[in-house]
Design a protein around this motif. Structure first.
Motif, PDB file in Angstrom:
ATOM      1  N   GLY A  77      -4.433   5.624 -29.126  1.00 64.50           N
ATOM      2  CA  GLY A  77      -5.585   6.351 -28.601  1.00 64.50           C
ATOM      3  C   GLY A  77      -6.923   5.676 -28.866  1.00 64.50           C
ATOM      4  N   PRO A  78      -7.259   5.382 -30.115  1.00 62.98           N
ATOM      5  CA  PRO A  78      -8.544   4.727 -30.390  1.00 62.98           C
ATOM      6  C   PRO A  78      -8.690   3.373 -29.702  1.00 62.98           C
ATOM      7  CG  PRO A  78      -7.594   5.635 -32.400  1.00 62.98           C
ATOM      8  CD  PRO A  78      -6.537   5.726 -31.349  1.00 62.98           C
ATOM      9  N   SER A  79      -7.610   2.603 -29.652  1.00 59.50           N
ATOM     10  CA  SER A  79      -7.666   1.285 -29.002  1.00 59.50           C
ATOM     11  C   SER A  79      -7.925   1.410 -27.513  1.00 59.50           C
ATOM     12  CB  SER A  79      -6.360   0.530 -29.245  1.00 59.50           C
ATOM     13  OG  SER A  79      -6.283   0.066 -30.580  1.00 59.50           O
ATOM     14  N   LEU A  80      -7.300   2.391 -26.879  1.00 62.95           N
ATOM     15  CA  LEU A  80      -7.531   2.599 -25.456  1.00 62.95           C
ATOM     16  C   LEU A  80      -8.982   2.990 -25.189  1.00 62.95           C
ATOM     17  CD1 LEU A  80      -4.255   4.513 -24.537  1.00 62.95           C
ATOM     18  CD2 LEU A  80      -4.931   2.289 -23.631  1.00 62.95           C
ATOM     19  N   ARG A  81      -9.531   3.842 -26.053  1.00 68.16           N
ATOM     20  CA  ARG A  81     -10.933   4.248 -25.886  1.00 68.16           C
ATOM     21  C   ARG A  81     -11.881   3.056 -26.045  1.00 68.16           C
ATOM     22  NH1 ARG A  81      -9.120   8.847 -28.661  1.00 68.16           N
ATOM     23  NH2 ARG A  81      -9.799   8.012 -30.685  1.00 68.16           N
ATOM     24  N   ARG A  82     -11.655   2.262 -27.091  1.00 64.97           N
ATOM     25  CA  ARG A  82     -12.517   1.103 -27.330  1.00 64.97           C
ATOM     26  C   ARG A  82     -12.445   0.113 -26.174  1.00 64.97           C
ATOM     27  NH1 ARG A  82     -10.857   1.451 -32.701  1.00 64.97           N
ATOM     28  NH2 ARG A  82      -9.091   0.073 -32.255  1.00 64.97           N
ATOM     29  N   ALA A  83     -11.209  -0.210 -25.781  1.00 63.80           N
ATOM     30  CA  ALA A  83     -11.029  -1.204 -24.716  1.00 63.80           C
ATOM     31  C   ALA A  83     -11.590  -0.714 -23.388  1.00 63.80           C
ATOM     32  CB  ALA A  83      -9.552  -1.548 -24.567  1.00 63.80           C
ATOM     33  N   SER A  84     -11.398   0.557 -23.086  1.00 61.87           N
ATOM     34  CA  SER A  84     -11.916   1.117 -21.843  1.00 61.87           C
ATOM     35  C   SER A  84     -13.437   1.027 -21.790  1.00 61.87           C
ATOM     36  CB  SER A  84     -11.467   2.569 -21.691  1.00 61.87           C
ATOM     37  OG  SER A  84     -11.999   3.140 -20.518  1.00 61.87           O
ATOM     38  N   THR A  85     -14.087   1.331 -22.914  1.00 63.22           N
ATOM     39  CA  THR A  85     -15.551   1.259 -22.987  1.00 63.22           C
ATOM     40  C   THR A  85     -16.040  -0.182 -22.850  1.00 63.22           C
ATOM     41  OG1 THR A  85     -15.633   3.205 -24.410  1.00 63.22           O
ATOM     42  CG2 THR A  85     -17.556   1.762 -24.426  1.00 63.22           C
ATOM     43  N   GLU A  86     -15.329  -1.091 -23.510  1.00 59.61           N
ATOM     44  CA  GLU A  86     -15.738  -2.490 -23.521  1.00 59.61           C
ATOM     45  C   GLU A  86     -15.491  -3.181 -22.184  1.00 59.61           C
ATOM     46  OE1 GLU A  86     -15.095  -6.328 -26.522  1.00 59.61           O
ATOM     47  OE2 GLU A  86     -14.190  -4.377 -26.962  1.00 59.61           O
ATOM     48  N   VAL A  87     -14.353  -2.862 -21.564  1.00 60.29           N
ATOM     49  CA  VAL A  87     -13.947  -3.534 -20.333  1.00 60.29           C
ATOM     50  C   VAL A  87     -14.582  -2.903 -19.103  1.00 60.29           C
ATOM     51  CG1 VAL A  87     -11.955  -4.021 -18.849  1.00 60.29           C
ATOM     52  CG2 VAL A  87     -11.785  -4.374 -21.314  1.00 60.29           C
ATOM     53  N   GLY A  88     -14.589  -1.570 -19.061  1.00 63.44           N
ATOM     54  CA  GLY A  88     -15.162  -0.867 -17.920  1.00 63.44           C
ATOM     55  C   GLY A  88     -14.181  -0.547 -16.820  1.00 63.44           C
ATOM     56  N   ASP A  89     -12.976  -1.123 -16.888  1.00 64.16           N
ATOM     57  CA  ASP A  89     -11.956  -0.875 -15.862  1.00 64.16           C
ATOM     58  C   ASP A  89     -10.852   0.026 -16.411  1.00 64.16           C
ATOM     59  OD1 ASP A  89     -12.776  -2.636 -13.527  1.00 64.16           O
ATOM     60  OD2 ASP A  89     -12.825  -4.074 -15.168  1.00 64.16           O
ATOM     61  N   THR A  90      -9.940   0.421 -15.543  1.00 69.06           N
ATOM     62  CA  THR A  90      -8.895   1.367 -15.920  1.00 69.06           C
ATOM     63  C   THR A  90      -7.915   0.742 -16.908  1.00 69.06           C
ATOM     64  OG1 THR A  90      -9.056   2.232 -13.673  1.00 69.06           O
ATOM     65  CG2 THR A  90      -7.243   3.039 -15.023  1.00 69.06           C
ATOM     66  N   MET A  91      -7.626   1.479 -17.968  1.00 69.98           N
ATOM     67  CA  MET A  91      -6.662   1.055 -18.981  1.00 69.98           C
ATOM     68  C   MET A  91      -5.423   1.942 -18.897  1.00 69.98           C
ATOM     69  SD  MET A  91      -8.273  -1.317 -20.803  1.00 69.98           S
ATOM     70  CE  MET A  91      -7.006  -1.352 -22.054  1.00 69.98           C
ATOM     71  N   PHE A  92      -4.268   1.332 -19.110  1.00 69.92           N
ATOM     72  CA  PHE A  92      -3.005   2.065 -19.109  1.00 69.92           C
ATOM     73  C   PHE A  92      -2.219   1.739 -20.375  1.00 69.92           C
ATOM     74  CE2 PHE A  92      -4.108   1.214 -14.690  1.00 69.92           C
ATOM     75  CZ  PHE A  92      -3.946   2.442 -14.078  1.00 69.92           C
ATOM     76  N   LEU A  93      -1.510   2.723 -20.872  1.00 69.86           N
ATOM     77  CA  LEU A  93      -0.509   2.499 -21.916  1.00 69.86           C
ATOM     78  C   LEU A  93       0.837   2.842 -21.313  1.00 69.86           C
ATOM     79  CD1 LEU A  93       0.083   1.788 -24.911  1.00 69.86           C
ATOM     80  CD2 LEU A  93       0.082   4.258 -25.352  1.00 69.86           C
ATOM     81  N   THR A  94       1.739   1.879 -21.357  1.00 70.94           N
ATOM     82  CA  THR A  94       3.055   2.026 -20.731  1.00 70.94           C
ATOM     83  C   THR A  94       4.127   1.750 -21.759  1.00 70.94           C
ATOM     84  OG1 THR A  94       2.133   1.207 -18.650  1.00 70.94           O
ATOM     85  CG2 THR A  94       4.514   1.239 -18.836  1.00 70.94           C
ATOM     86  N   VAL A  95       5.128   2.620 -21.844  1.00 68.40           N
ATOM     87  CA  VAL A  95       6.221   2.417 -22.798  1.00 68.40           C
ATOM     88  C   VAL A  95       7.491   2.029 -22.057  1.00 68.40           C
ATOM     89  CG1 VAL A  95       5.243   4.043 -24.453  1.00 68.40           C
ATOM     90  CG2 VAL A  95       6.925   4.849 -22.778  1.00 68.40           C
ATOM     91  N   ARG A  96       8.357   1.374 -22.792  1.00 69.35           N
ATOM     92  CA  ARG A  96       9.669   1.054 -22.234  1.00 69.35           C
ATOM     93  C   ARG A  96      10.608   2.221 -22.474  1.00 69.35           C
ATOM     94  NH1 ARG A  96      14.436  -3.092 -24.338  1.00 69.35           N
ATOM     95  NH2 ARG A  96      15.918  -2.451 -22.732  1.00 69.35           N
ATOM     96  N   THR A  97      11.363   2.594 -21.442  1.00 70.71           N
ATOM     97  CA  THR A  97      12.406   3.603 -21.574  1.00 70.71           C
ATOM     98  C   THR A  97      13.612   3.112 -20.791  1.00 70.71           C
ATOM     99  OG1 THR A  97      13.045   5.869 -20.997  1.00 70.71           O
ATOM    100  CG2 THR A  97      11.211   4.921 -19.756  1.00 70.71           C
ATOM    101  N   GLY A  98      14.614   2.610 -21.504  1.00 72.53           N
ATOM    102  CA  GLY A  98      15.778   2.028 -20.846  1.00 72.53           C
ATOM    103  C   GLY A  98      15.367   0.800 -20.051  1.00 72.53           C
ATOM    104  N   ASN A  99      15.710   0.772 -18.766  1.00 70.98           N
ATOM    105  CA  ASN A  99      15.358  -0.339 -17.883  1.00 70.98           C
ATOM    106  C   ASN A  99      14.086  -0.052 -17.095  1.00 70.98           C
ATOM    107  OD1 ASN A  99      17.621  -1.656 -18.774  1.00 70.98           O
ATOM    108  ND2 ASN A  99      18.826  -1.311 -16.926  1.00 70.98           N
ATOM    109  N   ASP A 100      13.330   0.939 -17.544  1.00 72.63           N
ATOM    110  CA  ASP A 100      12.118   1.357 -16.832  1.00 72.63           C
ATOM    111  C   ASP A 100      10.886   1.249 -17.723  1.00 72.63           C
ATOM    112  OD1 ASP A 100      13.887   2.017 -14.847  1.00 72.63           O
ATOM    113  OD2 ASP A 100      13.533   4.172 -14.921  1.00 72.63           O
ATOM    114  N   THR A 101       9.729   1.379 -17.069  1.00 74.13           N
ATOM    115  CA  THR A 101       8.484   1.606 -17.787  1.00 74.13           C
ATOM    116  C   THR A 101       8.001   3.008 -17.442  1.00 74.13           C
ATOM    117  OG1 THR A 101       7.166   0.673 -15.980  1.00 74.13           O
ATOM    118  CG2 THR A 101       7.789  -0.814 -17.784  1.00 74.13           C
ATOM    119  N   LEU A 102       7.296   3.626 -18.377  1.00 77.91           N
ATOM    120  CA  LEU A 102       6.761   4.967 -18.176  1.00 77.91           C
ATOM    121  C   LEU A 102       5.311   4.969 -18.629  1.00 77.91           C
ATOM    122  CD1 LEU A 102       7.325   8.018 -17.522  1.00 77.91           C
ATOM    123  CD2 LEU A 102       7.811   8.290 -19.966  1.00 77.91           C
ATOM    124  N   CYS A 103       4.398   5.334 -17.739  1.00 78.18           N
ATOM    125  CA  CYS A 103       2.985   5.414 -18.084  1.00 78.18           C
ATOM    126  C   CYS A 103       2.751   6.679 -18.907  1.00 78.18           C
ATOM    127  CB  CYS A 103       2.128   5.435 -16.820  1.00 78.18           C
ATOM    128  SG  CYS A 103       0.355   5.559 -17.160  1.00 78.18           S
TER     129      CYS A 103
END
Length: 264
Positions: free
Chosen positions: A101-127
């Motif tokens: 959470g804190p990293s996403l907030r910092r990076a979003s503020t610094e970068v200005g563009d959309t940030m995503f966190l995606t996890v692996r679940t089996g053979n898929d990714t899940l946002c």
């Protein structure tokens, strides 16, 4: 009392039961990718590689159990209402999600563009998280809860690149039939994975939406396995070579912080 012979059904029944469960889970993963709109039966057949009668049988058992529902108007199949109810049994966010959470907030503020966190679940990714930046044009190509086959996004490419090569190839081969829906193929994905290993991050020159570009860095758990990826998606003209390197440095910094947090 009869004794089980080496070739008796006592030996094969567990294997058959496990196969049935794996097939049902494969069907559920495809349906999950369809979100609320659902997925036609033919697409589930193609994506899973199972026969139509097998898929039909699995789907209708899941409907009877409330796990799947059929849209009367479109005839498509989707995840049923009982699934989110079951998910309430584990309402607490994962350690990874809390740490990120804190990293996403910092990076979003610094970068200005959309940030995503995606996890692996089996053979898929899940946002599992998305943060919108301050730049007037934001890329909102993926919503929280969106599921994709590993390899069709920069996040999936990054996660595959951080896996042992043999494991990555197996996953890509397993997802081959699903790639068609995302206008890619095994050779393209493997080429992107090889490039990501060389670069140290995943990159899609053409994102899931035309005119966009995505950059991802992987996040490893304490055992060294890639569990997630942090992604920046932006209008392609905003991610030229110099800014790409600036973004990569920010992502690597923040994913390193997350890895320390979940490893402690």
């Amino acid at each position: 009392m009869d004794k089980a012979s080496p070739g008796s059904t006592r030996v094969t029944e567990p294997r058959q039961g496990a196969q049935a469960i794996r097939r049902a889970l494969a069907v559920l993963r495809i349906l999950a990718a369809g979100r609320e709109d659902g997925v036609p039966l033919a697409e589930v057949v193609r994506a899973t590689g199972l026969t139509r009668p097998t898929v039909h049988r699995i789907v209708h058992v899941l409907i009877e159990e409330g796990i799947v529902e059929r849209h009367e108007r479109t005839g498509r199949y989707a995840i049923g209402n009982q699934v989110p109810e079951l998910a309430l049994a584990r309402p607490r966010p994962s350690r990874l999600l809390v740490a990120a959470g804190p990293s996403l907030r910092r990076a979003s503020t610094e970068v200005g563009d959309t940030m995503f966190l995606t996890v692996r679940t089996g053979n898929d990714t899940l946002c599992v998280d998305r943060r919108i930046g301050a730049y007037p044009i934001q890329v909102l190509s993926i919503e929280v809860g969106a599921r994709r086959p590993l390899g069709v996004s920069s996040a999936g490419v990054a996660i595959l690149a951080a896996l042992p090569a043999q494991d990555a190839r197996k996953i890509v081969a397993a997802n081959e039939k699903r790639f068609e829906s995302y206008r890619t193929d095994v050779a393209t994905v493997l080429g992107e994975v090889t490039a990501a290993r060389r670069l140290g991050y995943g990159r899609r020159e053409i994102g899931l939406v035309q005119g966009t570009k995505s950059i991802s860095t992987w996040i490893k758990t304490p055992d060294g396995r890639p569990a997630a990826a942090m992604t920046v998606s932006a209008v392609r003209t905003r991610l030229g070579p110099r800014r790409e390197q600036e973004i990569v440095e920010i992502l690597l910094r923040e994913t390193g912080i997350i890895e320390q947090a979940i490893g402690g």
